[in-house]
Design an enzyme around this catalytic site. Structure first.
Site, short mmCIF file in Angstrom:
data_model
loop_
_atom_site.label_atom_id
_atom_site.label_comp_id
_atom_site.label_asym_id
_atom_site.label_seq_id
_atom_site.Cartn_x
_atom_site.Cartn_y
_atom_site.Cartn_z
CG ASP A 1 1.07 6.00 2.72
OD1 ASP A 1 0.09 6.23 2.00
OD2 ASP A 1 2.17 5.58 2.28
CG ASP B 1 -3.76 6.43 -3.63
OD1 ASP B 1 -3.92 7.06 -4.70
OD2 ASP B 1 -3.18 5.35 -3.58
N1 GLY Z 1 -2.67 3.50 -1.59
C1 GLY Z 1 -2.08 2.51 -2.33
C2 GLY Z 1 -3.04 1.61 -3.01
O1 GLY Z 1 -4.24 1.82 -2.98
O2 GLY Z 1 -2.55 0.65 -3.60
#
Ligand code: GLY
Length: 369
Positions: free
Chosen positions: A100, A158
């Site tokens: 993240d 993601d």
């Molecule tokens: N990266 C987490 C989401 O998109 O919920």
């Protein structure tokens, strides 16, 4: 001024009013998703102990909104608040416990650097980029999303939108380390996440012993073979940037495939349901954040007119049908964070607001600079 421009300006004004109001109320907290229209907040505390707590991946987006607000308004209170919050998340620059780092440090430190040219912001962002690089595993040619670096084989769609931190670091330093990892990760994603029909898997788990695949599944989508719409949006924006920086035609073709799927499976207003394959459609939740992310990604193309046209259609529709009215704390309504767990369903989401404002600021400002 064209009608579309008027619509965009109205929406940006709406967003700036929300930012001003939230700035006063939130103080040193970070908004995450709304509950009945009011922000649920996340304090950036104890993140090292509880890295999976909802909202911990999101604390860069609010800062990014403040920087974009500062760029438009030139009012120093936005800048002051952005710096204050940057200081709070700065210690996370060394933590490589998740992928993240891109979500955290790109909207905050990289966007902040672009607005201020402050070397402090640049140096912290580069440290965070190095931490993200340390999650790259050359046995599988990918950055892993979660788990202990070099011991986890878990990769996620993601991650394509954590790569902006690496593309930015490459642009600023010219160092191929960032470029190579971003490119290799994008190729791996293209190979294993993108299905023949242009839809995407959410999670691919690799076997680190032999580099093969253990399984493909979902954490937030309807089921393992469905297409989670925000995952599709992360992929569209991620591959748009991969093409912008690496100019590899495979990435352009991938964006085309992903977008064709998105358009073919969207309702007429271009705002997808939370999962393209939920059998409850049309009686289920939309995700306006997926639309904002997709529009933002397609606006990265300066030459391909068709992408610009699709982006404008999406943005126009979001501006006309998805602004919060009245008392909502957020900018956009009808987002969906986690349908399976019933969290942030039909609510505002901080990343939806961020990518929406970013897209508006691209159409209204950056393209004319
Ligand atoms: N990266 C987490 C989401 O998109 O919920």
């Amino acid at each position: 001024m064209s009608n579309r421009e008027k619509v965009y300006k109205f929406a940006l004004e709406h967003a700036l009013k929300k930012i001003e109001k939230n700035m006063k109320e939130l103080r040193d907290s970070f908004p995450f998703v709304t509950v009945n229209g009011k922000w649920e907040i996340c304090k950036d505390e104890d993140w090292d102990l509880n890295i999976f707590r909802d909202g911990y991946w999101c604390n860069g987006f609010w800062i990014g909104m403040l920087w974009l607000g500062y760029k438009v308004r030139k009012d120093t209170k936005y800048k002051r608040k952005a710096y204050e919050l940057c200081k709070i998340i700065e210690p996370r620059k060394n933590s490589n416990k998740t992928h993240d780092l891109g979500f955290l440090f790109h909207p905050s430190f990289c966007v902040g650097y672009e607005v201020t040219k402050d070397e402090y912001l640049k140096n912290i962002a580069l440290t965070a980029a190095d931490s993200l690089l340390s999650r790259f595993n050359d046995k599988i040619n990918a950055i892993t999303a979660l788990g202990e670096p070099q011991k986890s084989g878990l990769t996620a769609i993601d991650t394509m939108m954590n790569l902006p931190l690496l593309w930015w670091a490459y642009e600023k330093t010219g160092s191929k380390r960032y470029y190579d990892v971003a490119c290799k990760h994008a190729f791996t994603t293209m190979q294993y996440f993108v299905r023949k029909d242009g839809s995407t898997y959410h999670i691919v788990e690799f076997d680190l012993d032999n580099g093969g695949i253990k399984k493909k599944y979902t954490l937030q989508g309807y089921n393992d073979e469905s297409c989670w719409s925000r995952g599709q949006a992360w992929a569209i924006y991620g591959f748009a940037l991969a093409y912008k920086y690496a100019k590899k035609k495979e990435f352009l073709r991938t964006v085309e495939k992903l977008v064709d799927y998105y358009i073919a499976n969207c309702p007429p207003d271009y705002v997808p349901y939370w999962d393209f394959n939920d059998p409850e459609i049309p009686n289920t939740a939309r995700d306006s954040s997926a639309a904002a992310i997709t529009a933002g990604g397609l606006l990265e193309f300066s030459e391909e007119k068709k992408f610009g046209d699709i982006a404008s259609d999406i943005l126009d529709s979001v501006c006309k049908g998805y602004l919060t009215e009245g008392g909502g704390d957020g900018v956009l309504k009808h987002g969906c964070f986690n349908k399976l767990e019933g969290k942030g369903v039909d609510e505002s989401l901080i990343w939806g607001d961020y990518y929406f404002i970013e897209a508006l600021s691209k159409v209204l400002y950056s393209r004319k600079e």
